[in-house]
Design a protein around this motif. Structure first.
Motif, PDB file in Angstrom:
ATOM      1  N   ASP A  27       0.829  -1.206   0.000  1.00 42.13           N
ATOM      2  CA  ASP A  27       0.000   0.000   0.000  1.00 42.13           C
ATOM      3  C   ASP A  27       0.866   1.259   0.000  1.00 42.13           C
ATOM      4  OD1 ASP A  27      -2.699   0.603  -0.245  1.00 42.13           O
ATOM      5  OD2 ASP A  27      -2.882   1.133   1.872  1.00 42.13           O
ATOM      6  N   ALA A  28       1.946   1.226   0.798  1.00 40.48           N
ATOM      7  CA  ALA A  28       2.840   2.389   0.836  1.00 40.48           C
ATOM      8  C   ALA A  28       3.510   2.602  -0.520  1.00 40.48           C
ATOM      9  CB  ALA A  28       3.886   2.190   1.924  1.00 40.48           C
ATOM     10  N   GLU A  29       3.942   1.501  -1.162  1.00 39.83           N
ATOM     11  CA  GLU A  29       4.594   1.619  -2.463  1.00 39.83           C
ATOM     12  C   GLU A  29       3.612   2.093  -3.528  1.00 39.83           C
ATOM     13  OE1 GLU A  29       7.669  -0.935  -5.285  1.00 39.83           O
ATOM     14  OE2 GLU A  29       6.626  -1.926  -3.629  1.00 39.83           O
ATOM     15  N   SER A  30       2.386   1.675  -3.418  1.00 45.06           N
ATOM     16  CA  SER A  30       1.396   2.075  -4.419  1.00 45.06           C
ATOM     17  C   SER A  30       1.163   3.583  -4.409  1.00 45.06           C
ATOM     18  CB  SER A  30       0.074   1.342  -4.172  1.00 45.06           C
ATOM     19  OG  SER A  30      -0.583   1.856  -3.017  1.00 45.06           O
ATOM     20  N   GLN A  31       1.265   4.185  -3.241  1.00 46.00           N
ATOM     21  CA  GLN A  31       1.033   5.622  -3.153  1.00 46.00           C
ATOM     22  C   GLN A  31       2.054   6.397  -3.973  1.00 46.00           C
ATOM     23  OE1 GLN A  31      -1.721   6.999  -1.818  1.00 46.00           O
ATOM     24  NE2 GLN A  31      -2.283   4.837  -1.550  1.00 46.00           N
ATOM     25  N   GLY A  32       3.322   5.952  -3.913  1.00 52.09           N
ATOM     26  CA  GLY A  32       4.349   6.619  -4.699  1.00 52.09           C
ATOM     27  C   GLY A  32       4.120   6.473  -6.194  1.00 52.09           C
ATOM     28  N   LEU A  33       3.703   5.277  -6.622  1.00 46.91           N
ATOM     29  CA  LEU A  33       3.458   5.056  -8.051  1.00 46.91           C
ATOM     30  C   LEU A  33       2.218   5.812  -8.528  1.00 46.91           C
ATOM     31  CD1 LEU A  33       4.256   1.241  -8.291  1.00 46.91           C
ATOM     32  CD2 LEU A  33       5.701   3.164  -8.987  1.00 46.91           C
ATOM     33  N   ILE A  34       1.195   5.831  -7.717  1.00 45.74           N
ATOM     34  CA  ILE A  34      -0.018   6.566  -8.092  1.00 45.74           C
ATOM     35  C   ILE A  34       0.269   8.067  -8.163  1.00 45.74           C
ATOM     36  CG2 ILE A  34      -2.355   7.180  -7.339  1.00 45.74           C
ATOM     37  CD1 ILE A  34      -2.580   4.314  -6.209  1.00 45.74           C
ATOM     38  N   GLY A  41       1.498  11.442 -15.590  1.00 48.50           N
ATOM     39  CA  GLY A  41       0.803  10.623 -16.562  1.00 48.50           C
ATOM     40  C   GLY A  41       1.323   9.204 -16.682  1.00 48.50           C
ATOM     41  N   ILE A  42       0.725   8.462 -17.618  1.00 51.20           N
ATOM     42  CA  ILE A  42       0.972   7.034 -17.742  1.00 51.20           C
ATOM     43  C   ILE A  42       2.393   6.731 -18.186  1.00 51.20           C
ATOM     44  CG2 ILE A  42       0.157   6.872 -20.127  1.00 51.20           C
ATOM     45  CD1 ILE A  42      -0.447   4.323 -17.269  1.00 51.20           C
ATOM     46  N   ARG A  43       2.993   7.581 -19.021  1.00 52.10           N
ATOM     47  CA  ARG A  43       4.353   7.315 -19.492  1.00 52.10           C
ATOM     48  C   ARG A  43       5.354   7.411 -18.356  1.00 52.10           C
ATOM     49  NH1 ARG A  43       3.040   4.307 -23.446  1.00 52.10           N
ATOM     50  NH2 ARG A  43       1.738   5.366 -25.023  1.00 52.10           N
ATOM     51  N   ARG A  44       5.150   8.359 -17.498  1.00 50.09           N
ATOM     52  CA  ARG A  44       6.027   8.484 -16.334  1.00 50.09           C
ATOM     53  C   ARG A  44       5.897   7.253 -15.439  1.00 50.09           C
ATOM     54  NH1 ARG A  44      10.647   9.500 -14.003  1.00 50.09           N
ATOM     55  NH2 ARG A  44      10.440  10.064 -11.797  1.00 50.09           N
ATOM     56  N   LEU A  45       4.677   6.799 -15.232  1.00 51.11           N
ATOM     57  CA  LEU A  45       4.472   5.607 -14.402  1.00 51.11           C
ATOM     58  C   LEU A  45       5.146   4.389 -15.031  1.00 51.11           C
ATOM     59  CD1 LEU A  45       3.232   4.176 -12.002  1.00 51.11           C
ATOM     60  CD2 LEU A  45       1.068   4.030 -13.250  1.00 51.11           C
ATOM     61  N   GLU A  46       5.063   4.256 -16.347  1.00 53.56           N
ATOM     62  CA  GLU A  46       5.736   3.147 -17.036  1.00 53.56           C
ATOM     63  C   GLU A  46       7.232   3.167 -16.788  1.00 53.56           C
ATOM     64  OE1 GLU A  46       4.864   2.744 -21.190  1.00 53.56           O
ATOM     65  OE2 GLU A  46       2.742   3.210 -20.905  1.00 53.56           O
ATOM     66  N   SER A  47       7.846   4.329 -16.891  1.00 51.10           N
ATOM     67  CA  SER A  47       9.301   4.422 -16.723  1.00 51.10           C
ATOM     68  C   SER A  47       9.718   4.135 -15.277  1.00 51.10           C
ATOM     69  CB  SER A  47       9.792   5.808 -17.153  1.00 51.10           C
ATOM     70  OG  SER A  47       9.247   6.825 -16.323  1.00 51.10           O
ATOM     71  N   THR A  64      -1.371  -2.300 -16.812  1.00 50.73           N
ATOM     72  CA  THR A  64      -2.097  -2.639 -18.044  1.00 50.73           C
ATOM     73  C   THR A  64      -2.968  -1.466 -18.480  1.00 50.73           C
ATOM     74  OG1 THR A  64      -4.109  -3.524 -17.012  1.00 50.73           O
ATOM     75  CG2 THR A  64      -2.226  -5.026 -17.228  1.00 50.73           C
ATOM     76  N   ASN A  65      -3.314  -1.493 -19.757  1.00 54.68           N
ATOM     77  CA  ASN A  65      -4.247  -0.488 -20.267  1.00 54.68           C
ATOM     78  C   ASN A  65      -5.681  -0.920 -19.940  1.00 54.68           C
ATOM     79  OD1 ASN A  65      -4.972  -2.470 -22.107  1.00 54.68           O
ATOM     80  ND2 ASN A  65      -3.795  -1.594 -23.791  1.00 54.68           N
ATOM     81  N   PRO A  66      -6.662  -0.126 -20.300  1.00 57.67           N
ATOM     82  CA  PRO A  66      -8.048  -0.452 -19.917  1.00 57.67           C
ATOM     83  C   PRO A  66      -8.558  -1.790 -20.442  1.00 57.67           C
ATOM     84  CG  PRO A  66      -7.891   1.853 -20.510  1.00 57.67           C
ATOM     85  CD  PRO A  66      -6.571   1.248 -20.851  1.00 57.67           C
ATOM     86  N   ILE A  67      -7.953  -2.331 -21.506  1.00 56.37           N
ATOM     87  CA  ILE A  67      -8.433  -3.617 -22.020  1.00 56.37           C
ATOM     88  C   ILE A  67      -7.547  -4.781 -21.549  1.00 56.37           C
ATOM     89  CG2 ILE A  67      -9.533  -2.589 -24.020  1.00 56.37           C
ATOM     90  CD1 ILE A  67      -7.158  -3.470 -25.710  1.00 56.37           C
ATOM     91  N   GLY A  68      -6.647  -4.503 -20.601  1.00 56.36           N
ATOM     92  CA  GLY A  68      -5.862  -5.566 -19.991  1.00 56.36           C
ATOM     93  C   GLY A  68      -4.554  -5.890 -20.659  1.00 56.36           C
ATOM     94  N   GLU A  69      -4.109  -5.090 -21.619  1.00 59.06           N
ATOM     95  CA  GLU A  69      -2.834  -5.354 -22.289  1.00 59.06           C
ATOM     96  C   GLU A  69      -1.690  -4.796 -21.438  1.00 59.06           C
ATOM     97  OE1 GLU A  69      -4.343  -5.128 -26.952  1.00 59.06           O
ATOM     98  OE2 GLU A  69      -3.431  -3.364 -25.979  1.00 59.06           O
ATOM     99  N   PRO A  70      -0.629  -5.590 -21.232  1.00 57.66           N
ATOM    100  CA  PRO A  70       0.491  -5.135 -20.396  1.00 57.66           C
ATOM    101  C   PRO A  70       1.225  -3.948 -21.013  1.00 57.66           C
ATOM    102  CG  PRO A  70       0.533  -7.525 -20.705  1.00 57.66           C
ATOM    103  CD  PRO A  70      -0.470  -6.991 -21.670  1.00 57.66           C
ATOM    104  N   LEU A  71       1.543  -2.979 -20.158  1.00 58.17           N
ATOM    105  CA  LEU A  71       2.327  -1.822 -20.579  1.00 58.17           C
ATOM    106  C   LEU A  71       3.717  -1.830 -19.963  1.00 58.17           C
ATOM    107  CD1 LEU A  71      -0.401   0.958 -20.213  1.00 58.17           C
ATOM    108  CD2 LEU A  71       0.274  -0.262 -22.294  1.00 58.17           C
TER     109      LEU A  71
END
Length: 208
Positions: A27-34, A41-47, A64-71
């Motif tokens: 949960d703590a790690e998720s806060q940093g990623l969120i 944005g999403i590109r920053r999260l990917e990197s 994953t994107n909204p249809i479940g494809e891994p990013l």
């Protein structure tokens, strides 16, 4: 059997404690990623995920994107329904570049704005090792204390049996008229004599 039940309960408690700690870490790690997603944005999260997955002892990640494809991430195979259930749950997974299947992990699933899904998890192999170490240590402790208790009980039993034997010997001697066989009450050899003299004085001073 009682000891086995105790060890099972303790092992279950250890696993529960470890699971709670893992969930807090996730949960703590998720806060940093969120926060990274919200700020850039999403590109920053990917990197960020791609960088973290290369660290020694990295957590498990899957974006994953909204249809479940891994990013991005280091999880190659998970049950399809996992990403449909936000929250914490145990899963069976296979990591990227690994041929080993059937590894267990505790993961947290988060739904991001736009329908993106973020999975963060920790492998549970450490939990199993911790549980085994704890159970082994407790089993050794139980054996030690059981042995100590048995030795103590044997010592007490021998003392009690000796005391009973002394009482039986004294009883037979007293019945035969040998008052020297009396058991000491307080460690004084003159207890009986003093009591007899005191009784005599009281009897002599009492009015008829």
């Amino acid at each position: 059997m009682g000891a086995g039940v105790v060890l099972y309960i303790i092992a279950w408690q250890v696993e529960s404690v470890v699971d709670r700690e893992i969930a807090r870490t996730i949960d703590a790690e998720s806060q940093g990623l969120i926060d990274a997603f919200d700020n850039a944005g999403i590109r920053r999260l990917e990197s960020v995920i791609e960088a973290r997955k290369r660290e020694p002892g990295a957590s498990l990640y899957l974006l994953t994107n909204p249809i479940g494809e891994p990013l991005a991430g280091n999880v190659e195979q998970i049950p399809a329904e996992v990403l449909l259930h936000p929250g914490f749950l145990p899963i069976i997974y296979r990591g990227s570049g690994s041929s080993e299947r059937g590894r267990q992990a505790l993961v947290g699933v988060y739904v991001l704005p736009g329908g993106f899904r973020l999975l963060i998890g920790h492998d549970l192999s450490d939990r199993a090792r911790i549980g085994k170490v704890m159970v082994r240590a407790l089993a050794i402790s139980l054996v030690f204390f059981a042995a100590l208790g048995a030795i103590g009980a044997l010592f007490v039993a021998r003392r009690v049996l000796k005391r009973i034997d002394d009482m039986n010997t004294s009883a037979h001697g007293i019945m035969a008229g040998d008052l020297t066989r009396r058991l000491p009450v307080s460690g004084s050899a003159t207890n009986w004599t003093g009591w007899r003299k005191a009784s005599t004085r009281c009897s002599a001073g009492s009015p008829n």
